[in-house]
Design a protein around this motif. Sequence first.
Motif, PDB file in Angstrom:
ATOM      1  N   ARG A 139      -9.008   5.078  -1.099  1.00  0.00           N
ATOM      2  CA  ARG A 139      -9.042   3.636  -0.843  1.00  0.00           C
ATOM      3  C   ARG A 139      -8.011   3.214   0.203  1.00  0.00           C
ATOM      4  N   PHE A 140      -6.927   3.992   0.329  1.00  0.00           N
ATOM      5  CA  PHE A 140      -5.898   3.630   1.297  1.00  0.00           C
ATOM      6  C   PHE A 140      -6.393   3.771   2.733  1.00  0.00           C
ATOM      7  N   SER A 141      -7.431   4.555   2.935  1.00  0.00           N
ATOM      8  CA  SER A 141      -7.974   4.740   4.283  1.00  0.00           C
ATOM      9  C   SER A 141      -8.937   3.625   4.668  1.00  0.00           C
ATOM     10  N   ASN A 142      -9.293   2.769   3.698  1.00  0.00           N
ATOM     11  CA  ASN A 142     -10.289   1.727   3.963  1.00  0.00           C
ATOM     12  C   ASN A 142      -9.787   0.350   3.542  1.00  0.00           C
ATOM     13  N   LEU A 143      -8.492   0.119   3.695  1.00  0.00           N
ATOM     14  CA  LEU A 143      -7.932  -1.171   3.297  1.00  0.00           C
ATOM     15  C   LEU A 143      -8.382  -2.272   4.248  1.00  0.00           C
ATOM     16  N   GLN A 144      -8.683  -3.436   3.664  1.00  0.00           N
ATOM     17  CA  GLN A 144      -8.974  -4.620   4.455  1.00  0.00           C
ATOM     18  C   GLN A 144      -7.681  -5.418   4.648  1.00  0.00           C
ATOM     19  N   GLU A 145      -7.661  -6.269   5.650  1.00  0.00           N
ATOM     20  CA  GLU A 145      -6.440  -7.015   5.964  1.00  0.00           C
ATOM     21  C   GLU A 145      -5.972  -7.873   4.795  1.00  0.00           C
ATOM     22  N   HIS A 146      -6.923  -8.395   4.001  1.00  0.00           N
ATOM     23  CA  HIS A 146      -6.561  -9.290   2.905  1.00  0.00           C
ATOM     24  C   HIS A 146      -6.208  -8.546   1.621  1.00  0.00           C
ATOM     25  N   ASP A 147      -6.385  -7.230   1.578  1.00  0.00           N
ATOM     26  CA  ASP A 147      -6.077  -6.464   0.365  1.00  0.00           C
ATOM     27  C   ASP A 147      -4.573  -6.487   0.092  1.00  0.00           C
ATOM     28  N   ILE A 148      -4.231  -6.610  -1.172  1.00  0.00           N
ATOM     29  CA  ILE A 148      -2.824  -6.668  -1.578  1.00  0.00           C
ATOM     30  C   ILE A 148      -2.456  -5.377  -2.305  1.00  0.00           C
ATOM     31  N   LEU A 149      -1.406  -4.721  -1.830  1.00  0.00           N
ATOM     32  CA  LEU A 149      -0.875  -3.540  -2.498  1.00  0.00           C
ATOM     33  C   LEU A 149       0.310  -3.973  -3.355  1.00  0.00           C
ATOM     34  N   LEU A 150       0.264  -3.649  -4.629  1.00  0.00           N
ATOM     35  CA  LEU A 150       1.349  -3.994  -5.546  1.00  0.00           C
ATOM     36  C   LEU A 150       2.154  -2.741  -5.859  1.00  0.00           C
ATOM     37  N   LEU A 151       3.430  -2.764  -5.518  1.00  0.00           N
ATOM     38  CA  LEU A 151       4.337  -1.650  -5.777  1.00  0.00           C
ATOM     39  C   LEU A 151       5.266  -2.049  -6.918  1.00  0.00           C
ATOM     40  N   ILE A 152       5.150  -1.394  -8.056  1.00  0.00           N
ATOM     41  CA  ILE A 152       5.982  -1.683  -9.227  1.00  0.00           C
ATOM     42  C   ILE A 152       7.000  -0.553  -9.353  1.00  0.00           C
ATOM     43  N   THR A 153       8.282  -0.896  -9.243  1.00  0.00           N
ATOM     44  CA  THR A 153       9.321   0.132  -9.170  1.00  0.00           C
ATOM     45  C   THR A 153      10.387  -0.086 -10.238  1.00  0.00           C
ATOM     46  N   PRO A 154      10.987   0.988 -10.738  1.00  0.00           N
ATOM     47  CA  PRO A 154      12.019   0.844 -11.772  1.00  0.00           C
ATOM     48  C   PRO A 154      13.361   0.435 -11.174  1.00  0.00           C
ATOM     49  N   VAL A 155      14.134  -0.296 -11.952  1.00  0.00           N
ATOM     50  CA  VAL A 155      15.516  -0.603 -11.573  1.00  0.00           C
ATOM     51  C   VAL A 155      16.366   0.603 -11.959  1.00  0.00           C
ATOM     52  N   VAL A 156      16.905   1.293 -10.965  1.00  0.00           N
ATOM     53  CA  VAL A 156      17.651   2.530 -11.202  1.00  0.00           C
ATOM     54  C   VAL A 156      18.983   2.483 -10.472  1.00  0.00           C
ATOM     55  N   ILE A 157      19.857   3.387 -10.848  1.00  0.00           N
ATOM     56  CA  ILE A 157      21.158   3.496 -10.188  1.00  0.00           C
ATOM     57  C   ILE A 157      20.959   4.138  -8.815  1.00  0.00           C
ATOM     58  N   PRO A 158      21.555   3.574  -7.762  1.00  0.00           N
ATOM     59  CA  PRO A 158      21.411   4.179  -6.430  1.00  0.00           C
ATOM     60  C   PRO A 158      21.858   5.633  -6.417  1.00  0.00           C
ATOM     61  N   ILE A 159      21.251   6.409  -5.565  1.00  0.00           N
ATOM     62  CA  ILE A 159      21.573   7.831  -5.474  1.00  0.00           C
ATOM     63  C   ILE A 159      23.035   8.037  -5.113  1.00  0.00           C
ATOM     64  N   SER A 160      23.602   7.104  -4.358  1.00  0.00           N
ATOM     65  CA  SER A 160      24.995   7.243  -3.923  1.00  0.00           C
ATOM     66  C   SER A 160      25.984   7.186  -5.081  1.00  0.00           C
ATOM     67  N   GLN A 161      25.571   6.604  -6.230  1.00  0.00           N
ATOM     68  CA  GLN A 161      26.450   6.420  -7.392  1.00  0.00           C
ATOM     69  C   GLN A 161      27.642   5.514  -7.086  1.00  0.00           C
ATOM     70  N   ASP A 162      27.602   4.840  -5.949  1.00  0.00           N
ATOM     71  CA  ASP A 162      28.702   3.964  -5.552  1.00  0.00           C
ATOM     72  C   ASP A 162      28.516   2.600  -6.209  1.00  0.00           C
TER      73      ASP A 162
END
Length: 588
Positions: free
Chosen positions: A92-115
């Motif tokens: 489906r990613f190869s046939n996206l229309q301009e109006h299509d909405i991609l929803l990215l749901i991501t976890p709240v995590v500690i940055p890799i830097s640990q800073d």
Amino acid sequence: MPCFVSESQLWLHLTIVACAGKVLPMAGAPLTRLGRSECALVSKRTGAAFQSACNPPTHSLGEASSSSSSSSTAGSTNLASTIRDSPNWLARFSNLQEHDILLLITPVVIPISQDPADTTDPFEPLGRAIASRHGKVRQVPYTQRNGITSTHLGFIKRATIIILCLALRRDHPLQLESAHITLAVCEAKPCIIVICAPHASDLDLPFPTVIHTNGYSPRALEATANLLFRERGRANMSNKAPDSDQHPRPKLWSVTEWNAEKDISSVWDLWTLNVSGISGYFSLDARTLASLLHRPGYAKHYTVCDPRGEEVIGFCATYLSYVDQEGEKLLASIAILLVRSPYQNQGVGLSLFSHVVDQLKKTRGVVRIQLGSTFPRILYGPPKGINLNQNWFRRRGWEMDKDRAGQGRAVYDLVREIPDMKEIDMLFPSPTRPSLNFRPCLDADVASVLAMVDQVCTRESKLGWFDQYSSLTNNSNRNDIMLGVETGQIVAAALTYTPGCGSAIASNLPWAGRVGPDVGGVACICTLETSAEVLGPFTVGLLGACSKKLASQGMRKIFLDGISDNINDFKRLDFKEWAQYKDVWKDL
């Protein structure tokens, strides 16, 4: 007669069925955590698809089924690989229309830097990489504690494809429950599960489409975006620096005044993504947010739009309010500064901030600029629980890590149950001074009330409070002002309000009503007591009188906003912290 059911009605029906009869509030309502056991869709329309989604053809993680497009990044060190794609959703990613909405749901995590000073979102590179390939991307975080909430449901409803990232963290297993819930409510839409872990071979992953990413480093996430869009030649980033166009340098963006009718939907999206979706608090529906932003003559708001599609990618709200009854000095508030995640660190926020500060400094009468807002009180200041790049503001002359007024002092919103009348008298005992009594404001009190409030606000720098009292004394809501009177002199005052009272103070302070319909508020407590060490008899007696008034109006809880002094005394009265902010401002 045939019955036509709209898509939105069908979604509501499916949501109710999925949650075993529990009606869940949509985005803008208080967050509700969903449990896996509650998600069992039985709709004829989606039953088969859901059964297929939750029970895909079984095969080992290294085995590709006949319908799978199993692939991996090139090279010996795979940063991203397809474990399974039974329904061929990746196509489906190869046939996206301009109006299509991609929803990215991501976890709240500690940055890799640990800073500890690193406040960046580790998954921001993935959002940027996807946004560079498709214009409509929404990145919504979720927390380990709350998981998938009603806020996420609103975005899932509008999305075309959902990408859910799960991160393996020390002492925390993968939140597979979040994946089960997302698949259960996505109405057979493509739902890509991205597992961010060093190894995936020992994990039970019964999902239709699964991608394994070797952790969540920027290179691994870039490789994931390449895999999603089937850019196999670019997939192995292990020995290459990221393309420069994936990390564009900050630039100056065009800033324009917002168009309320056209922009409110995008601005509400920004609010939900950046504030309520992260904190779990401060949830506003679009109508309430629009009402708070609509202050003709006292507000100016600004946007930065994506030149490709005119979508709002940055927003800043500002207000002006009078400092005192003289009406010559103004307090300027930078109430909101929001930037869509894929465009952060590209100069959008700086362009907005610089333009706004320049405009406010040119405004005649402005004596102070505040980060946050007085009235309407959207956020008192930078709230606790939402990442804020303090170094960015510090480089521009703003201090926010000191326990001093204007430089980061903690300010609280508090809430507690209203006890019965007998307990109110015990909790807030009447002063032993027989000449002191508490009652609502009368017509004859108006001049004295305003004089006392002006005196207190000048002494304690309570900017903007005088306006709130003035707005109530000019109409029938003046009896919402509770007074303390001793031997004929007004010695204390507070503003009370309920969610449906229709007064100006209620429209300026939304959070009591968002906590619940039976939550009444008390604001702008002014007393002639000069000691800041403990709560004096004027304040304690005033709280008791306000509690009784709100209880008589059917309220069950009392909400105090913007409390900075004697916080421990309030907590000893069983007030609980609802939110915490930093008090940040600069005098000009």
